[in-house]
Design a protein around this motif. Structure first.
Motif, PDB file in Angstrom:
ATOM      1  N   PRO A  93      -1.429  -7.191 -27.901  1.00  0.00           N
ATOM      2  CA  PRO A  93       0.035  -7.605 -28.056  1.00  0.00           C
ATOM      3  C   PRO A  93       1.005  -7.080 -27.327  1.00  0.00           C
ATOM      4  N   ILE A  94       0.583  -5.580 -26.977  1.00  0.00           N
ATOM      5  CA  ILE A  94       1.357  -4.791 -26.211  1.00  0.00           C
ATOM      6  C   ILE A  94       1.561  -4.898 -24.597  1.00  0.00           C
ATOM      7  N   ASN A  95       0.233  -4.825 -24.175  1.00  0.00           N
ATOM      8  CA  ASN A  95      -0.116  -4.978 -22.879  1.00  0.00           C
ATOM      9  C   ASN A  95      -1.085  -6.028 -22.481  1.00  0.00           C
TER      10      ASN A  95
ATOM     11  N   ALA B 183      -9.569   6.722 -16.036  1.00  0.00           N
ATOM     12  CA  ALA B 183      -9.235   5.566 -16.918  1.00  0.00           C
ATOM     13  C   ALA B 183      -7.974   5.284 -17.120  1.00  0.00           C
ATOM     14  N   ALA B 184      -7.081   6.326 -17.056  1.00  0.00           N
ATOM     15  CA  ALA B 184      -5.652   5.999 -17.317  1.00  0.00           C
ATOM     16  C   ALA B 184      -5.071   5.205 -15.944  1.00  0.00           C
ATOM     17  N   SER B 185      -5.920   5.487 -14.935  1.00  0.00           N
ATOM     18  CA  SER B 185      -5.366   4.854 -13.613  1.00  0.00           C
ATOM     19  C   SER B 185      -5.649   3.638 -13.715  1.00  0.00           C
ATOM     20  N   TRP B 186      -7.019   3.407 -14.041  1.00  0.00           N
ATOM     21  CA  TRP B 186      -7.412   1.899 -14.299  1.00  0.00           C
ATOM     22  C   TRP B 186      -6.657   1.006 -14.750  1.00  0.00           C
ATOM     23  N   PHE B 187      -6.285   1.368 -16.007  1.00  0.00           N
ATOM     24  CA  PHE B 187      -5.322   0.496 -16.928  1.00  0.00           C
ATOM     25  C   PHE B 187      -4.085   0.440 -16.456  1.00  0.00           C
ATOM     26  N   SER B 188      -3.360   1.382 -15.763  1.00  0.00           N
ATOM     27  CA  SER B 188      -2.114   1.353 -14.917  1.00  0.00           C
ATOM     28  C   SER B 188      -2.314   0.259 -14.056  1.00  0.00           C
ATOM     29  N   PHE B 189      -3.220   0.236 -13.146  1.00  0.00           N
ATOM     30  CA  PHE B 189      -3.683  -0.847 -12.057  1.00  0.00           C
ATOM     31  C   PHE B 189      -3.796  -2.057 -12.816  1.00  0.00           C
TER      32      PHE B 189
ATOM     33  N   GLU C  25      -0.369  -3.284 -13.917  1.00  0.00           N
ATOM     34  CA  GLU C  25       0.801  -3.693 -12.681  1.00  0.00           C
ATOM     35  C   GLU C  25       0.028  -4.959 -11.998  1.00  0.00           C
ATOM     36  N   CYS C  26      -1.141  -5.387 -11.913  1.00  0.00           N
ATOM     37  CA  CYS C  26      -1.497  -6.327 -11.041  1.00  0.00           C
ATOM     38  C   CYS C  26      -2.198  -7.626 -11.906  1.00  0.00           C
ATOM     39  N   TYR C  27      -2.443  -7.298 -13.092  1.00  0.00           N
ATOM     40  CA  TYR C  27      -3.180  -8.386 -13.780  1.00  0.00           C
ATOM     41  C   TYR C  27      -2.460  -8.582 -15.167  1.00  0.00           C
ATOM     42  N   ALA C  28      -1.377  -8.408 -15.141  1.00  0.00           N
ATOM     43  CA  ALA C  28      -0.414  -8.581 -16.557  1.00  0.00           C
ATOM     44  C   ALA C  28      -0.304 -10.097 -16.590  1.00  0.00           C
ATOM     45  N   ALA C  29      -0.709 -10.317 -18.163  1.00  0.00           N
ATOM     46  CA  ALA C  29      -0.322 -11.684 -18.654  1.00  0.00           C
ATOM     47  C   ALA C  29       0.851 -11.870 -19.198  1.00  0.00           C
ATOM     48  N   ASP C  30       1.483 -12.809 -19.356  1.00  0.00           N
ATOM     49  CA  ASP C  30       2.675 -13.126 -19.806  1.00  0.00           C
ATOM     50  C   ASP C  30       2.828 -12.842 -21.334  1.00  0.00           C
ATOM     51  N   SER C  31       1.775 -13.406 -22.151  1.00  0.00           N
ATOM     52  CA  SER C  31       1.477 -13.223 -23.554  1.00  0.00           C
ATOM     53  C   SER C  31       0.277 -13.199 -24.086  1.00  0.00           C
ATOM     54  N   PRO C  32      -0.283 -12.826 -25.262  1.00  0.00           N
ATOM     55  CA  PRO C  32      -1.658 -12.808 -25.529  1.00  0.00           C
ATOM     56  C   PRO C  32      -1.940 -14.265 -25.555  1.00  0.00           C
ATOM     57  N   THR C  33      -3.444 -14.376 -25.517  1.00  0.00           N
ATOM     58  CA  THR C  33      -3.829 -15.836 -25.407  1.00  0.00           C
ATOM     59  C   THR C  33      -4.754 -16.148 -26.786  1.00  0.00           C
ATOM     60  N   SER C  34      -4.857 -15.323 -27.839  1.00  0.00           N
ATOM     61  CA  SER C  34      -5.647 -15.814 -29.019  1.00  0.00           C
ATOM     62  C   SER C  34      -4.750 -15.245 -30.016  1.00  0.00           C
ATOM     63  N   THR C  35      -5.412 -15.867 -31.382  1.00  0.00           N
ATOM     64  CA  THR C  35      -4.612 -15.775 -32.444  1.00  0.00           C
ATOM     65  C   THR C  35      -4.868 -14.178 -33.023  1.00  0.00           C
ATOM     66  N   LEU C  36      -5.963 -13.446 -32.223  1.00  0.00           N
ATOM     67  CA  LEU C  36      -6.268 -12.131 -32.766  1.00  0.00           C
ATOM     68  C   LEU C  36      -5.042 -11.149 -32.510  1.00  0.00           C
ATOM     69  N   ALA C  37      -4.128 -11.574 -31.343  1.00  0.00           N
ATOM     70  CA  ALA C  37      -2.924 -10.810 -31.045  1.00  0.00           C
ATOM     71  C   ALA C  37      -1.929 -10.918 -31.929  1.00  0.00           C
ATOM     72  N   ARG C  38      -2.067 -11.920 -33.092  1.00  0.00           N
ATOM     73  CA  ARG C  38      -0.863 -12.079 -33.906  1.00  0.00           C
ATOM     74  C   ARG C  38      -1.172 -11.708 -35.461  1.00  0.00           C
ATOM     75  N   VAL C  39      -2.275 -10.510 -35.372  1.00  0.00           N
ATOM     76  CA  VAL C  39      -2.727 -10.126 -36.258  1.00  0.00           C
ATOM     77  C   VAL C  39      -2.358  -8.654 -36.390  1.00  0.00           C
ATOM     78  N   HIS C  40      -1.511  -8.380 -37.693  1.00  0.00           N
ATOM     79  CA  HIS C  40      -1.144  -6.742 -37.573  1.00  0.00           C
ATOM     80  C   HIS C  40      -2.229  -5.926 -37.760  1.00  0.00           C
ATOM     81  N   PRO C  41      -2.265  -4.553 -37.511  1.00  0.00           N
ATOM     82  CA  PRO C  41      -3.570  -3.757 -37.791  1.00  0.00           C
ATOM     83  C   PRO C  41      -3.958  -3.804 -39.215  1.00  0.00           C
ATOM     84  N   SER C  42      -3.042  -3.880 -39.944  1.00  0.00           N
ATOM     85  CA  SER C  42      -3.479  -3.856 -41.268  1.00  0.00           C
ATOM     86  C   SER C  42      -4.392  -5.129 -41.700  1.00  0.00           C
ATOM     87  N   GLY C  43      -4.352  -6.077 -40.682  1.00  0.00           N
ATOM     88  CA  GLY C  43      -5.038  -7.571 -41.012  1.00  0.00           C
ATOM     89  C   GLY C  43      -4.235  -8.531 -41.586  1.00  0.00           C
ATOM     90  N   GLU C  44      -2.998  -8.432 -41.754  1.00  0.00           N
ATOM     91  CA  GLU C  44      -2.146  -9.429 -42.133  1.00  0.00           C
ATOM     92  C   GLU C  44      -1.511 -10.264 -40.995  1.00  0.00           C
TER      93      GLU C  44
END
Length: 316
Positions: free
Chosen positions: A76-78, A286-292, A295-314
């Motif tokens: 949900p962040i990146n 690994a940090a360089s890979w995720f920076s890449f 920068e180059c493959y960012a999505a506009d928004s998460p694509t599944s319901t998993l991203a709309r769940v808090h870490p607590s599961g709620e």
């Protein structure tokens, strides 16, 4: 009876879920490579094509970057667009001496070397436990006569078509990321072919007289030269700020490349740059890979319901 450890060989799925390992013989290089292919989480459920994103140094890159791949599109962040990750490394004897073999594949032909590359390596590397004396000699020979051109031809002319024949691959968005000498190779590839649209060069070993800088100047002068559409350069913060050999071996050349891009842009190629804070050369891949990816493959928004769940599961 006291418990005992039982040595066995772990199934690949235990540590790299969604990843399949292949071996591939290259006529271009005259060698056999290991190839780790990691598919997107919903590959079997979606009727769509995905871009290929290649990495050299797969023996290290696959274990450190493939496991999070299943979570990237649902972050949900990146959030990252789904892609097929292709990590290319070595098998058999070459895997044991990969420090020597990768020099053959990742340095451009005629690449100048630092003053530290000399016959003393034949004693220093075995003393440090990094290579045998025979493999240290092989390393030195490959540094003096590298063939990144052959490795590039292997990726674009042999491995890429083989992957496209087996998987659902998009015609656009093909990427490449490398770190250290892999970053040098990525820079070389970005200025030698338009096969890779998105290229990430992490801590590239670009010296002040590198062939990469010559290639960049040639691309500025000749707009018909094929290049990547986007080159993202990363450097670890402590490669620049901490007094060490990396300031000259990595920091100076990478900054020079980015400076040239700002002053004299290559037509049709965007160049971006980022520092990875607190990382050193030993920990920054690994940090360089995720920076890449951000920068180059960012999505506009998460694509599944998993991203709309808090870490607590709620659910939100």
């Amino acid at each position: 009876m006291s418990p005992t450890l039982v040595q066995t060989t772990a199934d690949l799925s235990y540590v790299l879920p969604g990843t399949t390992f292949y071996e591939f013989d290259s006529e271009r290089v005259g060698a056999r490579f290991g190839v780790w292919v990691t598919l997107p989480l919903l590959y079997d459920q979606e009727e769509r094509d995905y871009p290929l994103v290649f990495q050299p140094d797969g023996n290290k890159a696959a274990p450190t970057t493939a496991p999070p791949a299943a979570l990237l599109r649902d972050d949900p962040i990146n959030p990252i667009k789904p892609f097929i990750q292709v990590s290319v490394g070595y098998v058999g004897e070459d895997a044991r001496r990969l420090l020597a073999i990768r020099a053959r594949d990742l340095l451009p032909p005629g690449e100048p070397l630092s003053s530290e590359v000399d016959e003393s390596m034949l004693d220093n590397l075995p003393r440090a436990g990094m290579l045998s004396r025979a493999d240290a000699r092989l390393y030195l020979d490959h540094l003096r006569d590298p063939h990144a051109d052959r490795f590039l031809a292997f990726l674009t002319e042999e491995l890429d078509p083989a992957l496209r024949s087996q998987f659902r691959v998009s015609d656009s968005g093909t990427g490449l990321h490398g770190f250290s000498y892999g970053g040098l190779f990525a820079s070389y590839a970005a200025l030698s072919t338009d096969h890779f649209e998105m290229v990430g060069a992490g801590s590239p070993g670009i010296l002040h007289n590198s062939t990469v800088l010559d290639l960049y100047d040639q691309a500025v002068a000749d707009e018909s030269r094929p290049t990547a559409r986007h080159l993202h350069v990363t450097v670890c913060e402590r490669e620049l700020t901490y007094p060490s050999t990396y300031q000259d071996l990595v920091g100076r050349g990478a900054v020079d490349l980015v400076r040239r891009a700002g002053q004299n842009p290559v037509q049709g190629m965007d160049v971006t740059a980022a520092f990875t804070p607190t990382e050193s050369h030993a920990t920054g891949s690994a940090a360089s890979w995720f920076s890449f990816l951000r920068e180059c493959y960012a999505a506009d928004s998460p694509t599944s319901t998993l991203a709309r769940v808090h870490p607590s599961g709620e659910s939100q």
